[in-house]
Design an enzyme around this catalytic site. Structure first.
Site, PDB file in Angstrom:
ATOM      1  N   GLU B  62       0.809  -1.221   0.000  1.00 35.98           N
ATOM      2  CA  GLU B  62       0.000   0.000   0.000  1.00 35.98           C
ATOM      3  C   GLU B  62       0.846   1.276   0.000  1.00 35.98           C
ATOM      4  O   GLU B  62       0.457   2.293  -0.578  1.00 35.98           O
ATOM      5  CB  GLU B  62      -0.966   0.000   1.184  1.00 35.98           C
ATOM      6  CG  GLU B  62      -2.232  -0.839   0.965  1.00 35.98           C
ATOM      7  CD  GLU B  62      -2.021  -2.341   1.070  1.00 35.98           C
ATOM      8  OE1 GLU B  62      -0.916  -2.768   1.488  1.00 35.98           O
ATOM      9  OE2 GLU B  62      -2.947  -3.105   0.731  1.00 35.98           O
ATOM     10  N   HIS B 131     -11.913  -3.581   7.361  1.00 34.19           N
ATOM     11  CA  HIS B 131     -12.348  -3.605   5.958  1.00 34.19           C
ATOM     12  C   HIS B 131     -13.740  -2.966   5.811  1.00 34.19           C
ATOM     13  O   HIS B 131     -14.439  -3.242   4.846  1.00 34.19           O
ATOM     14  CB  HIS B 131     -12.478  -5.038   5.429  1.00 34.19           C
ATOM     15  CG  HIS B 131     -11.239  -5.855   5.374  1.00 34.19           C
ATOM     16  ND1 HIS B 131     -10.536  -6.247   6.471  1.00 34.19           N
ATOM     17  CD2 HIS B 131     -10.573  -6.388   4.318  1.00 34.19           C
ATOM     18  CE1 HIS B 131      -9.501  -6.998   6.101  1.00 34.19           C
ATOM     19  NE2 HIS B 131      -9.500  -7.091   4.812  1.00 34.19           N
TER      20      HIS B 131
HETATM   21  C1  TPP Z   1      -2.564  -4.807   3.811  1.00 30.85           C
HETATM   22  C2  TPP Z   1      -3.536  -5.644   3.066  1.00 30.85           C
HETATM   23  N1  TPP Z   1      -3.652  -5.492   1.732  1.00 30.85           N
HETATM   24  C3  TPP Z   1      -4.517  -6.243   1.035  1.00 30.85           C
HETATM   25  C4  TPP Z   1      -5.300  -7.174   1.655  1.00 30.85           C
HETATM   26  C5  TPP Z   1      -6.301  -8.010   0.853  1.00 30.85           C
HETATM   27  N2  TPP Z   1      -5.815  -9.403   0.714  1.00 30.85           N
HETATM   28  C6  TPP Z   1      -6.232 -10.368   1.548  1.00 30.85           C
HETATM   29  S1  TPP Z   1      -5.458 -11.839   1.260  1.00 30.85           S
HETATM   30  C7  TPP Z   1      -4.568 -11.158  -0.022  1.00 30.85           C
HETATM   31  C8  TPP Z   1      -3.556 -11.993  -0.752  1.00 30.85           C
HETATM   32  C9  TPP Z   1      -2.497 -12.469   0.156  1.00 30.85           C
HETATM   33  O1  TPP Z   1      -1.494 -13.174  -0.513  1.00 30.85           O
HETATM   34  P1  TPP Z   1      -0.434 -13.972   0.319  1.00 30.85           P
HETATM   35  O2  TPP Z   1       0.159 -13.096   1.360  1.00 30.85           O
HETATM   36  O3  TPP Z   1       0.514 -14.597  -0.635  1.00 30.85           O
HETATM   37  O4  TPP Z   1      -1.261 -15.065   1.102  1.00 30.85           O
HETATM   38  P2  TPP Z   1      -2.173 -16.226   0.447  1.00 30.85           P
HETATM   39  O5  TPP Z   1      -3.531 -15.657   0.292  1.00 30.85           O
HETATM   40  O6  TPP Z   1      -1.553 -16.625  -0.816  1.00 30.85           O
HETATM   41  O7  TPP Z   1      -2.165 -17.297   1.472  1.00 30.85           O
HETATM   42  C10 TPP Z   1      -4.892  -9.829  -0.198  1.00 30.85           C
HETATM   43  C11 TPP Z   1      -4.296  -8.958  -1.225  1.00 30.85           C
HETATM   44  C12 TPP Z   1      -5.175  -7.279   3.055  1.00 30.85           C
HETATM   45  N3  TPP Z   1      -5.920  -8.125   3.754  1.00 30.85           N
HETATM   46  N4  TPP Z   1      -4.282  -6.516   3.729  1.00 30.85           N
END
Ligand code: TPP
Ligand code: TPP
Ligand code: MG
Ligand code: MG
Lengths: 327, 328, 328, 327
Positions: B62, B131
């Protein structure tokens, strides 16, 4: 370390593997219940399936002491059950009922909490686990409690700035943190290479002076051994990092059909199911398949019973929103 | 892109599409805005149409999304950055409160930052405390940032287009509860909605309600009910908070002598405070009743969907508050 | 630590010293708080006395400072974290707006976060737009955080001690313009100033001024001048914004019927808005004049020291505003 | 690259060195004026002396094209003069007068700006240069302008989370950023090892896939060559990183007596003065000391004249604060 006869070694391995198989199966059975709740619209929030990643979660969490701190991630539930949390209070949260660990305030996985088992919760913003785990580790170190603070996160979250700020500080202060990166290659629809310019996360921890291991996250025994070593390092004052290369078999959340993803890739991922692989290995080691069937059956029964208990608990009323803002 | 009713979500999509078409310097950046078309489907089709250079996926970064947009704007582009939830904008605290708001001013006023941050806000779907917020108040207290809070599909489109063409940084708060709401939207790519011009959504005599974003519909619903009781409600939607159209509010309150400010963000120090404070100063002699605020409760938003309704003003509360106000 | 006058800065130092002495779980963390004793000298001597384990220097890691304090508090310590300037607290947006404010609530209210963040605020010394703000308003709009805004050395000490003993997260805004101001401070280590209890700084009949932090002295100065014109000013200092002591404000306004809210943060959506809005609602029938706000201008703070005086209320402006109010 | 005769090589080196010597001397002369302003309390804000670091700043900024972007840091002023900015507008900012680049709004170094020379300003919060430089580089790349975005920062600031978030993105997108870490070992009173657990910053850039160089920051020629290579890499789409090991000879800000620092360390730092070292090298290469004296004298004269021009410019009045909030 004492040396063991090959036979004793194999027996021990089989025992460990059985334990990990059981925890993996329990986590999966719990998720199956949650999927059911989602399908029947009993649970209508977001759930991020852990399928494919239960093994590594079980393998790490069973290596932790009950009082070690845990900040789990959003992908699945095996962290929680393997750390000893009661499935009734987890499912209570999914039902949004008072039996839940948040007493009806939460609904879903995000904020399950159980301080008696070191489960200190989860943030809805990715990457918030880094400074929090550093702070928990600092408290443990200051108080001489010997606890480590384990934090799970995806490779996507490992790009958050909090990783760096907390990492340099954990190293400078010799904090007992164990950071486990579940690198499944995807953050929602973003492939790690495309948005981070690399598929490898461990080097960024190594650069800060962390003890660093990269491990096949589908191999529960390998992960378990890495976890034991990481925890040993952390207790000795060296922050530790594990990158577990793993597979996200399902979509990002329940209902995500992954149109952005290659079908062959998903098919290949399925063949690397950790429960399957652990089962095969056990059979190779001479375990009876009936024993494995039984473990899975027991897990299912346990989780179904938990669901029954959770769903009959009372719902909170509107005044619940005002409780707990202030200590 | 006809004149038939489309959703608020599509209106946003059309605004992006048209402005990207019009100006090659406009580009999108955010998590999953690319091939996936956004987690809420808002940018669907744009990656295919404009390519990966103009619709850029990012990791969980972000700071980079907002700060990178500041840099790109300084370099002559017109970024439209997206955070997945408005709450995440607060993660980029330095980049939003300081860099985006102040870089121009700090450097003597000679640099220009034409950029937009799209921030989906509002309580819906059991996504919890981090959120669900509507943090427009935090940014209204930050000189240097313009703020849009559209309540209808037509305004969603027209304000976003204005925001993209504005040479100042703009935060565009789109309410997730409105995404599926339909309304008539002009297909004319030059039809903009100007900033700083509020709109009277409903004409009335007895009580003025100031409301924006998803609270406008709740206010309209309440007004219908009150009409049956012969209480006539006027509803003013400021549409943008910065600049804020106090004139339209004043004109209405001069007529009704009663003011209720309605919003979804938590009550204390919420945006209603500013509007009420301005009324208490500038409209003192025209008020026949206390200035009322009805707003979100002062607690984080619980994740339990069943509890969400208790956290922001519901129609029956609006009705009873206005009823009380009308008695003065 | 006698009863003789000491500075606001030393009062803070004494509070830290006493609380660290009393409770081994209390520790400090921040940039240069250790051997250097803080860039403003506030933590002088504490590193020598309590050692590097309890007075911890960090790198440029505001996320870690605030988020680490959250974690340490969850782990049973009582962190007192320092950001070098209050503006930097906004850099730790996730950690302050979300983690610190909501972690307890999100987890069902069963976890406890006893932590303090010290945030030096205020306009002084030509340090510019990102080192001069008073962002208490941003945090007042964030349920879950208590806020102290001391105006005197005695309150500086007593409120900080209360903050450290509080089981809730507290942001403690210390105004840099006050650091060298002297006042009587009790040496009694058990003398605390409770949160949520405002103080009437000056008794008067005609106009109520609500002011806190460095604006209290300006209000007192203005009141002296107005006294000569036979305008009698009552000054209420809420001392904490969360909890906010509306009762003391109400009692005063019921008497004077005129209210001016005074603060250093920029006017629009500043904390004065909340107080004015509450007055416009709760005190409507007692008001004989518009509720006035006098506050910082709506621009970033320029770095040119010579321009600082134009950015926040000066005594002459207070005098003339009160004079006008008194005419009603 | 064409090969040169040893003689031609030496002549070229001497020319380059002379140029760097001149820019280092100009930066130092400008700072001497500022110190004077601080001593006479004509300037009463904060100033962070660059003494010891002027050489590396000159060496990098002279390698940039006039239209390359620059986000400079707080430590000294040589970035600005070496990038071509008029000292009158810099000093106008110190005097808080209309001749300053911020037309009287700023007073001090922090926000000097000159977009015509690619000087895009500075943030008062450390580490804000990372995302901004990535954004500027993205603009340059998108528009096909071929400009790089150079950003300077201390080793302290390199711990800020923005480094990581911007770094992964710069790598993923192939952005033409050149990041220059001035590692002087100290962040105000904090020694880098004590608060970051390492003295080396470059590995964290290497871990992200940056082209990475570590260089003696007191050796202007070495830094200049590294800068040329880094800029070449960046223009080719590989984000580049230089860690220049350098010395902070003075306190953190004017008036900081550095009680927290070992006297021997400061004394040793002084012997590594880049102007001194460059002068010695030039003399070794056969340069006349009179030429060097003359360069320094000219620099002093230039900066004194600039100060004269700046200090006689009008002051802004109170209405100035309202100008420039909005475009
Ligand atoms: C700071 C933040 N940005 C965006 C999100 C939205 N979001 C939730 S899960 C996700 C993907 C996460 O990817 P990763 O860290 O690789 O974990 P995975 O879902 O693959 O287990 C996103 C972008 C969030 N929860 N927090
Ligand atoms: C985000 C942020 N935190 C703290 C400060 C206060 N501060 C200004 S300079 C400085 C030290 C910087 O150290 P380093 O980055 O190594 O640069 P150096 O001063 O050594 O050149 C600090 C802490 C700041 N300006 N911004
Ligand atoms: Mg992932
Ligand atoms: Mg340094």
């Amino acid at each position: 370390m004492t040396t063991m006869s090959p036979d004793a070694g194999l027996t021990k391995q089989r025992e460990t593997l059985l334990r990990l198989y059981r925890e993996t199966a329990r986590g999966r059975a719990l998720e199956d219940v949650v999927n059911q709740l989602a399908q029947t619209r009993t649970f209508r929030g977001f759930f991020h399936p852990g399928r494919g990643q239960e093994g590594l979660q079980a393998a790490v969490c069973t290596a932790l002491n009950v009082d070690d701190y845990l900040l789990y991630a959003h992908r699945g539930l095996t962290y929680l059950t393997a750390k000893g949390m009661d499935p009734v209070s987890i499912l209570g949260d999914f039902h949004g009922r008072l039996a839940g660990s948040t007493r009806g305030l939460g609904a879903g996985t995000v904020h399950c909490v159980d301080p008696a088992r070191g489960i200190m919760g989860q943030g809805g913003t990715l990457g918030s686990c880094f400074p929090l785990s550093a702070g928990l580790a600092l408290a443990s170190k200051t108080k001489g409690e010997g606890k480590v603070a384990a934090a799970f996160f995806g490779e996507g979250a490992s790009a958050r700035g909090t990783f760096l700020e907390s990492g340099v500080t954990a190293k400078a202060w010799g904090l007992p943190v164990v950071w486990i990166c579940e690198n499944n290659g995807w953050a929602v629809s973003a492939r790690v290479q495309d948005v981070q310019g690399t598929a490898d996360i461990a080097p960024r921890a190594a650069a800060l002076g962390f003890h660093t291991q990269v491990v096949d996250g589908q191999d529960v025994l390998a992960v378990h051994e890495a976890a034991i070593e990481a925890i040993r390092q952390a207790r000795g004052g060296v922050p530790a990092f594990i990158e577990a290369k793993t597979e996200r078999i399902e979509g990002h959340f329940t209902g995500d059909m992954q149109p952005y993803r290659d079908r062959d890739e998903v098919a290949a991922a399925k063949t690397r199911d950790p429960l399957l692989l652990a089962g095969q290995r056990l059979v190779e080691l001479g375990e009876d398949t009936a024993v494995l069937d039984d473990i899975r059956e027991q897990a299912r029964a346990e989780m179904n019973a938990a669901d029954e208990a959770a769903r009959t608990s009372p719902l909170p009323d509107g005044t619940r929103i005002h409780e707990g803002v202030w200590a | 892109m006809s004149d038939k009713p489309i959703t608020y979500a599509w209106a946003i999509n059309h605004a992006l599409d048209e402005e990207m078409q019009r100006d090659p310097d406009v580009f999108l950046m955010g998590q999953d805005v690319g091939r996936m078309g956004g987690v809420f489907g808002l940018t669907r089709g744009l990656h295919d149409k404009f390519g990966g250079e103009r619709v850029r996926d990012v990791s969980i970064v972000e700071h980079l999304v907002v700060g990178g947009a500041v840099g790109a704007a300084l370099g002559g582009l017109r970024p439209v950055a997206e955070v997945q939830f408005a709450d995440f904008l607060l993660l980029a605290g330095d980049e939003s409160f300081h860099k985006m708001a102040k870089w121009r001013y700090m450097h003597g006023g000679i640099l220009t930052l034409p950029m937009v941050v799209r921030a989906p806000c509002g309580i819906q779907g059991g996504v919890g405390a981090e959120h669900s917020q509507s943090p427009e108040g935090h940014y209204w207290h930050t000189p240097g940032i313009k703020i849009a809070v559209p309540s209808t599909p037509a305004d969603a489109k027209g304000l976003l287009k204005s925001a993209i063409r504005d040479d100042n940084p703009v935060i565009y708060f789109e309410n997730r509860r409105l995404y599926r709401v339909k309304g008539e939207v002009s297909a004319d790519p030059e039809l903009l909605v100007p900033f700083g011009q509020g709109k009277v959504r409903r004409v009335g005599r007895d009580v003025t309600i100031v409301a924006w974003s998803a609270m406008v519909d709740a206010a309209l619903e309440a007004a219908e009910i009150l009409e049956r009781e012969e209480i006539s409600v006027e509803i003013v939607d400021p549409r943008t908070l910065v600049p804020f159209d106090m004139e339209t509010v004043s004109t209405s309150v001069r007529k009704t002598s009663r003011l209720l400010v309605l919003h979804e963000a938590s009550l204390t120090m919420g945006p209603g405070a500013e509007i009420a404070a301005r009324a208490a100063d500038e409209l003192f002699e025209h008020l026949d009743a206390p200035v009322k605020r009805l707003a979100g409760t002062d607690n984080p938003i619980p994740q339990n969907m069943a509890l969400e309704q208790f956290c922001y003003p519901q129609t029956d509360q609006i009705v009873s508050t206005v009823r009380d106000l009308a008695k003065w």
